[in-house]
Every structure is written in C-alpha cells, then in structure tokens.
Design a protein around this motif. Structure first.
Motif, PDB file in Angstrom:
ATOM      1  N   GLU A  27      10.011   9.164  16.116  1.00 19.81           N
ATOM      2  CA  GLU A  27      10.267   9.384  17.535  1.00 19.81           C
ATOM      3  C   GLU A  27       9.024   9.164  18.385  1.00 19.81           C
ATOM      4  N   THR A  28       7.849   9.270  17.786  1.00 22.07           N
ATOM      5  CA  THR A  28       6.593   9.114  18.515  1.00 22.07           C
ATOM      6  C   THR A  28       5.629   8.254  17.702  1.00 22.07           C
ATOM      7  N   GLU A  30       2.654   9.149  16.957  1.00 22.99           N
ATOM      8  CA  GLU A  30       2.003  10.043  15.983  1.00 22.99           C
ATOM      9  C   GLU A  30       2.863  10.214  14.735  1.00 22.99           C
ATOM     10  N   GLN A  31       4.169  10.348  14.897  1.00 18.53           N
ATOM     11  CA  GLN A  31       5.044  10.472  13.724  1.00 18.53           C
ATOM     12  C   GLN A  31       4.940   9.236  12.843  1.00 18.53           C
ATOM     13  N   CYS A  82      -4.246  11.789  20.481  1.00 16.66           N
ATOM     14  CA  CYS A  82      -3.115  10.905  20.772  1.00 16.66           C
ATOM     15  C   CYS A  82      -3.129  10.615  22.265  1.00 16.66           C
ATOM     16  N   GLY A  85       2.373   7.406  23.707  1.00 13.89           N
ATOM     17  CA  GLY A  85       3.097   7.293  22.444  1.00 13.89           C
ATOM     18  C   GLY A  85       4.191   8.323  22.281  1.00 13.89           C
ATOM     19  N   GLY A  86       4.617   8.933  23.388  1.00  8.24           N
ATOM     20  CA  GLY A  86       5.679   9.932  23.325  1.00  8.24           C
ATOM     21  C   GLY A  86       7.053   9.298  23.144  1.00  8.24           C
ATOM     22  N   ALA A  87       8.052  10.143  23.025  1.00  4.07           N
ATOM     23  CA  ALA A  87       9.420   9.689  22.766  1.00  4.07           C
ATOM     24  C   ALA A  87       9.966   8.772  23.859  1.00  4.07           C
ATOM     25  N   GLU A  89       7.963   6.698  25.824  1.00  6.56           N
ATOM     26  CA  GLU A  89       6.940   5.737  26.217  1.00  6.56           C
ATOM     27  C   GLU A  89       7.032   4.474  25.363  1.00  6.56           C
ATOM     28  N   GLY A  92       1.350   3.507  22.608  1.00  8.54           N
ATOM     29  CA  GLY A  92       0.562   4.699  22.307  1.00  8.54           C
ATOM     30  C   GLY A  92      -0.632   4.360  21.443  1.00  8.54           C
ATOM     31  N   ARG A 117       6.465   0.333  21.024  1.00  8.95           N
ATOM     32  CA  ARG A 117       7.897   0.502  20.765  1.00  8.95           C
ATOM     33  C   ARG A 117       8.581  -0.827  21.096  1.00  8.95           C
ATOM     34  N   TRP A 122       9.249   2.327  16.820  1.00  8.04           N
ATOM     35  CA  TRP A 122       7.793   2.297  16.914  1.00  8.04           C
ATOM     36  C   TRP A 122       7.237   1.398  15.813  1.00  8.04           C
TER      37      TRP A 122
END
Length: 160
Positions: A27-28, A30-31, A82, A85-87, A89, A92, A117, A122
């Motif tokens: 989802e991000t 970072e994930q 970070c 890079g959010g859900a 965006e 990131g 993305r 991502w």
C-alpha cells in the motif's frame, strides 16, 4: 519464519509474505521497501525483479542477486526516513540501512531508494548510496583545556 525479517514486529505471514507472494499489493513505498528487504533475506529473486519498475529492469542479474542474497547473513533493516510514498501518492523515497554479514564481516547498505506507483502498484525505480556525513571538528581555543586530557591549556600542551 515467525517474525518478519523487515523488523516491523509483525508475523511474516501477516506482514511481508502476502506482498512477496502477490496475495496483496504493497500500500505504501515503505511497505514495498520492507517486503524487498524480506525478499533478500528469503532469496526471493523473482519478487525482487517483479517489484522493480519495468523501465528499470534492464541489466538485472538474477544469478548475481541470488548469490549475493543467499551468501549474506541478514541482521536487520532500519528505516531512516520516508518522504511521500503514502497510499494516495504516486512517488516516494525511503532511506534505509540494511545490515548484514558477508563472509563473517559486518556490512551496512545505506541507500535512498526511489519508488513509483504505476497502474496502482508500487515499484522500486532506483537507489543511491548515502554517504556518511563529514565530521566537523570543533576549533579549540588556545586557552581552553587540552583535549588530550593533560589538564594543561591547549597552547601549552598539544597546541605548540
């Protein structure tokens, strides 16, 4: 694997495994970064290739990646920062440090990774090594105590 190698504290089956197996997307940014680290630990090179943006796959070395990942003793991942890079965006950046041992010697891989993305998924696009910050030495005044610990003034000791 019980706890996830990415260091999240969650179980691998609930953290990075579903992303690596394709059961659910990251989802991000970072994930995805965490899942990529876990893929290196588990030597899941197909995921590493597939999670790299198609425009950036040229020159990917499956065999070399597999040998390096399999030969390393992975010790942990630290997410330093970070940026975006959010859900919701499209791009990131994730700064991270991956710690490992290579032939018994401790190593650190400190990188600023770029993510994008594309069509809702991502992808890793590129990374740059983060260089250590330079050490700035403080100037010592002539009448200050000498840093060598002698107790004498700097000008009478090491400042001669």
């Amino acid at each position: 694997m019980n706890s996830c190698p990415c260091g999240s504290g969650a179980a691998y089956a609930a953290c990075c495994e579903p992303i690596i197996t394709g059961a659910c997307p990251a989802e991000t940014a970072e994930q995805l970064m965490r899942a990529r680290y876990s893929a290196y630990v588990g030597v899941k090179t197909d995921f590493l290739f597939e999670s790299t943006h198609p425009d950036h796959r040229q020159g990917y070395d499956h065999k070399g990646t597999e040998e390096w990942a399999g030969g390393a003793e992975w010790e942990g991942l630290e997410i330093v920062a970070c940026q975006r890079g959010g859900a919701d965006e499209a791009e990131g950046r994730v700064e991270f440090i991956a710690r490992y041992r290579e032939k018994g010697a401790p190593r650190e891989h400190h990188e600023l990774a770029q993510f994008k993305r594309d069509k809702g998924a991502w992808y890793f696009t590129d990374g740059a090594m983060v260089r250590p910050k330079p050490i700035v030495a403080e100037k010592i005044g002539r009448n200050e105590p000498c840093p060598c610990g002698s107790g004498a003034k700097y000008k009478k000791c090491c400042g001669k």
